[in-house]
Design a protein around this motif. Structure first.
Motif, PDB file in Angstrom:
ATOM      1  N   SER A 146       0.805  -1.213   0.000  1.00  0.00           N
ATOM      2  CA  SER A 146       0.000   0.000   0.000  1.00  0.00           C
ATOM      3  C   SER A 146       0.843   1.270   0.000  1.00  0.00           C
ATOM      4  CB  SER A 146      -0.946   0.023   1.212  1.00  0.00           C
ATOM      5  OG  SER A 146      -2.017  -0.864   1.032  1.00  0.00           O
ATOM      6  N   VAL A 147       1.801   1.323   0.906  1.00  0.00           N
ATOM      7  CA  VAL A 147       2.605   2.540   1.039  1.00  0.00           C
ATOM      8  C   VAL A 147       3.354   2.827  -0.257  1.00  0.00           C
ATOM      9  CG1 VAL A 147       4.575   3.578   2.221  1.00  0.00           C
ATOM     10  CG2 VAL A 147       2.820   2.364   3.542  1.00  0.00           C
ATOM     11  N   ALA A 148       3.970   1.806  -0.830  1.00  0.00           N
ATOM     12  CA  ALA A 148       4.732   1.990  -2.065  1.00  0.00           C
ATOM     13  C   ALA A 148       3.831   2.431  -3.216  1.00  0.00           C
ATOM     14  CB  ALA A 148       5.458   0.707  -2.432  1.00  0.00           C
ATOM     15  N   MET A 149       2.699   1.744  -3.397  1.00  0.00           N
ATOM     16  CA  MET A 149       1.819   2.041  -4.530  1.00  0.00           C
ATOM     17  C   MET A 149       1.178   3.418  -4.399  1.00  0.00           C
ATOM     18  SD  MET A 149       2.138  -0.464  -6.609  1.00  0.00           S
ATOM     19  CE  MET A 149       0.709  -0.479  -7.708  1.00  0.00           C
ATOM     20  N   HIS A 150       0.774   3.772  -3.193  1.00  0.00           N
ATOM     21  CA  HIS A 150       0.186   5.104  -2.996  1.00  0.00           C
ATOM     22  C   HIS A 150       1.230   6.186  -3.210  1.00  0.00           C
ATOM     23  CE1 HIS A 150      -1.557   8.607  -0.928  1.00  0.00           C
ATOM     24  NE2 HIS A 150      -2.718   8.050  -1.189  1.00  0.00           N
ATOM     25  N   THR A 151       2.426   5.950  -2.702  1.00  0.00           N
ATOM     26  CA  THR A 151       3.489   6.952  -2.830  1.00  0.00           C
ATOM     27  C   THR A 151       3.901   7.135  -4.290  1.00  0.00           C
ATOM     28  OG1 THR A 151       4.285   6.353  -0.626  1.00  0.00           O
ATOM     29  CG2 THR A 151       5.786   7.614  -2.017  1.00  0.00           C
ATOM     30  N   ILE A 152       3.916   6.065  -5.052  1.00  0.00           N
ATOM     31  CA  ILE A 152       4.290   6.154  -6.462  1.00  0.00           C
ATOM     32  C   ILE A 152       3.230   6.868  -7.294  1.00  0.00           C
ATOM     33  CG2 ILE A 152       4.690   4.819  -8.590  1.00  0.00           C
ATOM     34  CD1 ILE A 152       5.957   2.636  -6.806  1.00  0.00           C
ATOM     35  N   PHE A 153       1.956   6.526  -7.094  1.00  0.00           N
ATOM     36  CA  PHE A 153       0.929   6.949  -8.043  1.00  0.00           C
ATOM     37  C   PHE A 153       0.017   8.083  -7.564  1.00  0.00           C
ATOM     38  CE2 PHE A 153       1.927   2.531  -9.256  1.00  0.00           C
ATOM     39  CZ  PHE A 153       2.363   2.786 -10.546  1.00  0.00           C
ATOM     40  N   SER A 154       0.031   8.401  -6.280  1.00  0.00           N
ATOM     41  CA  SER A 154      -0.807   9.491  -5.800  1.00  0.00           C
ATOM     42  C   SER A 154      -0.137  10.844  -6.033  1.00  0.00           C
ATOM     43  CB  SER A 154      -1.089   9.330  -4.307  1.00  0.00           C
ATOM     44  OG  SER A 154      -1.740  10.477  -3.801  1.00  0.00           O
ATOM     45  N   SER A 155      -0.916  11.811  -6.481  1.00  0.00           N
ATOM     46  CA  SER A 155      -0.393  13.170  -6.663  1.00  0.00           C
ATOM     47  C   SER A 155      -0.178  13.849  -5.317  1.00  0.00           C
ATOM     48  CB  SER A 155      -1.375  14.001  -7.499  1.00  0.00           C
ATOM     49  OG  SER A 155      -1.594  13.405  -8.758  1.00  0.00           O
ATOM     50  N   ASP A 156      -0.881  13.343  -4.297  1.00  0.00           N
ATOM     51  CA  ASP A 156      -0.831  13.964  -2.972  1.00  0.00           C
ATOM     52  C   ASP A 156      -0.086  13.072  -1.975  1.00  0.00           C
ATOM     53  OD1 ASP A 156      -1.463  16.070  -1.235  1.00  0.00           O
ATOM     54  OD2 ASP A 156      -3.249  15.042  -0.486  1.00  0.00           O
ATOM     55  N   TYR A 157       0.931  12.376  -2.468  1.00  0.00           N
ATOM     56  CA  TYR A 157       1.628  11.422  -1.613  1.00  0.00           C
ATOM     57  C   TYR A 157       2.280  12.068  -0.401  1.00  0.00           C
ATOM     58  CZ  TYR A 157       5.986  12.986  -3.857  1.00  0.00           C
ATOM     59  OH  TYR A 157       7.033  13.734  -4.310  1.00  0.00           O
TER      60      TYR A 157
END
Length: 273
Positions: A41-52
């Motif tokens: 979760s952390v990796a995927m959100h950090t990679i693809f979220s604009s608001d990471y």
């Protein structure tokens, strides 16, 4: 790499058990992504979220600025390297946080894989919307937030419809989370059966906490104490939650009937669809 299996882990559908069971799995054809943690979760959100930068995990640990940008770069490079492997046929990614990505961020995720020449297939287990709303409430209390008036978070429509528009529906498998309908009544074995892989050990992890523990945590959240900004606070809070859960381990979990009013009829209609 020919194919990527993306497991969208809706809360309380055995995601943690799947992640724990598949950690470091590699049978020569299929392997589980190595992104620093068995929960991607952390990796995927950090990679693809604009608001990471505002992701609650990073805020809770007080990780900001250049250090966070460096972590994002590391996650992206690790994912690119694993997708590019020619000695394996299939990569498995398992992440709850894909649920909360915005539509354009989900498109960015899909484009990332397709642009790298791999087929993307999605697996998602779903459960009763009221149960999901109860689980979401619990997760926010665990994170330090007391929000008593809740919208369903996230709705199944918000989770799945963007993917329906981005990839072939035949590459999206949605299964109802019911042990009676699963392989050997086990979500891990059911997931492995879908992928046609074998694992040696299954540990059933249940992160639900008893109602009494949840009440105490809810009241604790009202105290004028910081809930994030320092990794020591984050770790101490996790230990407190574990201690409360253990102390009341024999008591009942939160009743989903309290959340029925927060679920629109359209949720059930979409779930049936």
């Amino acid at each position: 790499m020919q194919e990527v299996i993306l497991h969208i882990g809706v809360h309380k559908t055995g995601t943690s058990s799947i992640q724990n069971a598949l950690h470091k799995f590699d049978d020569g054809d299929t392997f589980y992504a190595q992104l620093g943690n068995n929960n991607h979760s952390v990796a995927m959100h950090t990679i693809f979220s604009s608001d990471y930068r505002n992701y609650h995990i990073w805020k809770a640990q007080g990780i900001t600025g250049h250090r966070l940008d460096s972590l994002r770069k590391q996650f992206l490079e690790a994912l690119e390297a694993q997708v590019a492997r020619e000695d394996r046929k299939r990569l498995v990614v398992c992440a709850e946080a894909v649920c909360i990505l915005k539509n354009d961020e989900k498109k960015r995720l899909v484009d990332f894989f397709t642009s790298n020449g791999v087929a993307l297939k999605i697996i998602c287990y779903v459960r009763d919307p009221a149960s999901l709303a109860a689980s979401s409430f619990q997760e926010r209390v665990k994170a330090g937030m007391n929000e008593t008036l809740l919208d369903p978070y996230p709705s199944f429509e918000k989770i799945l419809e963007p993917f329906e528009k981005l990839i072939d529906k035949n590459n999206i498998l949605v299964k109802y989370f019911s042990r009676e309908n699963m392989e050997e009544k086990c979500v891990v074995k059911d997931f492995c059966s879908i992928l046609n892989i074998k694992i040696d050990k299954v540990v059933d992890l249940n992160e639900s906490i008893p109602t009494s523990a949840l009440k105490l945590l809810f009241n604790f959240n009202n105290l004028p104490l910081p809930i994030d900004g320092d990794n020591r606070i984050y770790e101490a809070r996790q230990k407190m939650i574990e201690a409360l859960s253990y102390a009341y381990r024999h008591e009942r979990k939160i009743d989903t009937q309290y959340f029925l009013d927060s679920v629109a009829d359209s949720q059930y209609q979409f779930l049936k669809k």
